[in-house]
Design an enzyme around this catalytic site. Sequence first.
Site, PDB file in Angstrom:
ATOM      1  N   GLY A  39       0.808  -1.222   0.000  1.00 39.73           N
ATOM      2  CA  GLY A  39       0.000   0.000   0.000  1.00 39.73           C
ATOM      3  C   GLY A  39       0.837   1.266   0.000  1.00 39.73           C
ATOM      4  CD  GLN A  40      -0.490   7.408   0.153  1.00 37.48           C
ATOM      5  OE1 GLN A  40      -1.569   7.248   0.721  1.00 37.48           O
ATOM      6  NE2 GLN A  40      -0.058   8.596  -0.215  1.00 37.48           N
ATOM      7  CG  ASP A  90      -0.646  -6.262  -0.192  1.00 35.54           C
ATOM      8  OD1 ASP A  90      -0.585  -5.135   0.338  1.00 35.54           O
ATOM      9  OD2 ASP A  90      -1.463  -6.554  -1.106  1.00 35.54           O
ATOM     10  CE1 TYR A  97     -10.205   6.594   6.185  1.00 34.00           C
ATOM     11  CE2 TYR A  97      -9.702   4.279   5.879  1.00 34.00           C
ATOM     12  CZ  TYR A  97      -9.283   5.577   6.134  1.00 34.00           C
ATOM     13  OH  TYR A  97      -7.958   5.841   6.330  1.00 34.00           O
ATOM     14  CE  LYS A 147      -8.257   3.295   8.997  1.00 36.99           C
ATOM     15  NZ  LYS A 147      -7.176   2.319   9.266  1.00 36.99           N
TER      16      LYS A 147
HETATM   17  C1  VAH Z   1      -8.226   8.767   2.554  1.00 38.50           C
HETATM   18  N1  VAH Z   1      -5.824   9.230   2.527  1.00 38.50           N
HETATM   19  O1  VAH Z   1      -8.341   9.767   1.882  1.00 38.50           O
HETATM   20  C2  VAH Z   1      -6.891   8.545   3.252  1.00 38.50           C
HETATM   21  C3  VAH Z   1      -6.951   9.118   4.618  1.00 38.50           C
HETATM   22  C4  VAH Z   1      -6.931  11.386   5.482  1.00 38.50           C
HETATM   23  C5  VAH Z   1      -7.635  10.486   4.628  1.00 38.50           C
HETATM   24  O2  VAH Z   1      -7.551   8.271   5.518  1.00 38.50           O
HETATM   25  O3  VAH Z   1      -9.117   7.968   2.699  1.00 38.50           O
END
Ligand code: VAH
Length: 317
Positions: free
Chosen positions: A9-10, A32, A138, A142
Site C-alpha cells: 500500500g501507499q 499483502d 471508513y 477507524k
Molecule cells: C483517505 N488518505 O483519503 C486517506 C486518509 C486522510 C484520509 O484516511 O481515505
Amino acid sequence: TILVTGANGQIGSELVDMLRQRHGLEAVVGLDLHPAHESSAPGPHVTADVRDKAALHEVIATRDIDTVYHLASLLSATGEQHPDRAWDVNMNGLKHILDLAREHSLKLFWPSSIAVFGPSTPRHDTPQETVLNPTTMYGITKRSGELLCRYYHQRHGVDVRSLRYPGLISHQTEPGGGTTDYAIDMYRAAARGTAYTCYLRPDTRLPMMYMPDAIRATLRLMEAEPGALSVRDSYNLTAFSFSAGELAAHLREHAAEGFAVSYDPDDRQSIADNWPATIDDRAARADWAWQPEYDLDAMTADMLAHLPKANTQPQHA
Ligand code: VAH
C-alpha cells in the site's frame, strides 16, 4: 522480526523499505493480498488475506514476529463503494491482529485517520479530545478501531499505538482509493505538464503531510517509552493544510506556469466536507516530540525531483 500488513500500500511500501534499511532485509516480513511489488526492496513476503486469522497466526508463529504494523485497510472512497468489505477487512482484520497480539505479546502499530472526525467536530485546530461522529464507513471503522485498540491496551495490556494520519502525499505508489489523493494526482499532472480536473471544490482545505514525515512520526511513536504515551486511542497528527485551489496556484508557481486545473466535484466532496481543515497535534508534540520536517515548498521540491516529467525530448518526426 517485524510484520507489515498492507505491505504493497501507499504507506506500507515505504514503511517496509525504511524498516529494511534500518533492520536488514530479512528482519521485515511484508504481507499483502497481492504478491510483492518488484519495485520494493527484496525481502520475505507473504500473500494472505488479513481476514484469515489462521493465516495470520501461521506467519506470526513460524516467523518469530514480535512487532506488527497493521496497515491493511480499505480507504475512504473505496470504503463507500464497498462498505461491507470495508467493515470486514478494517474491523475483523484489526481484531485478529489484536487477539494475536494479546496471545503472543506483540507490539502493534495501527493507522487511524482524520476520517474519524465528522460534521459536529470543530473544523479548525481540531482538538485531540473532541466530538467524533464519522459519516463514512471508513471513518466508522477507524473510530471503532481506535476504541478497540484502547480496550485491548487497558483490558489486556496490549502495547498498541496509533496515529490519525492526515492526507499523505507520496510519489512512490499510485493513489489507493482515498479522498485526499487528489493532491497526488495534481502533483503528477503538474510534473507531466498535463491539465488536471480536480474532484474537489477549490476551497476544500484539508490537513496534509509528506510521506517521509509520516513514516518518521510512526517510527518515533513506536520508539517512545510506553509511560510517555497519554493517548491510547489515536494521536492527532499534521504538518500543514492547503486547499485544492492553493495547491494549484502553488504548482503553477513551482512546477508549470500554465498548469491548468478545472474543478468537477464528485461524491468525494461530501466526504471531504466532513473532515477538518486544520488539526491540533499538541499531544503528539508534547508526549513524543513530534515535529514535521517538510513544509509545502520542501515537499514540492522533493516530489518534483522524483515524478516523471513532461516528455522534454524533441519529438522525432
Ligand atoms: C483517505 N488518505 O483519503 C486517506 C486518509 C486522510 C484520509 O484516511 O481515505
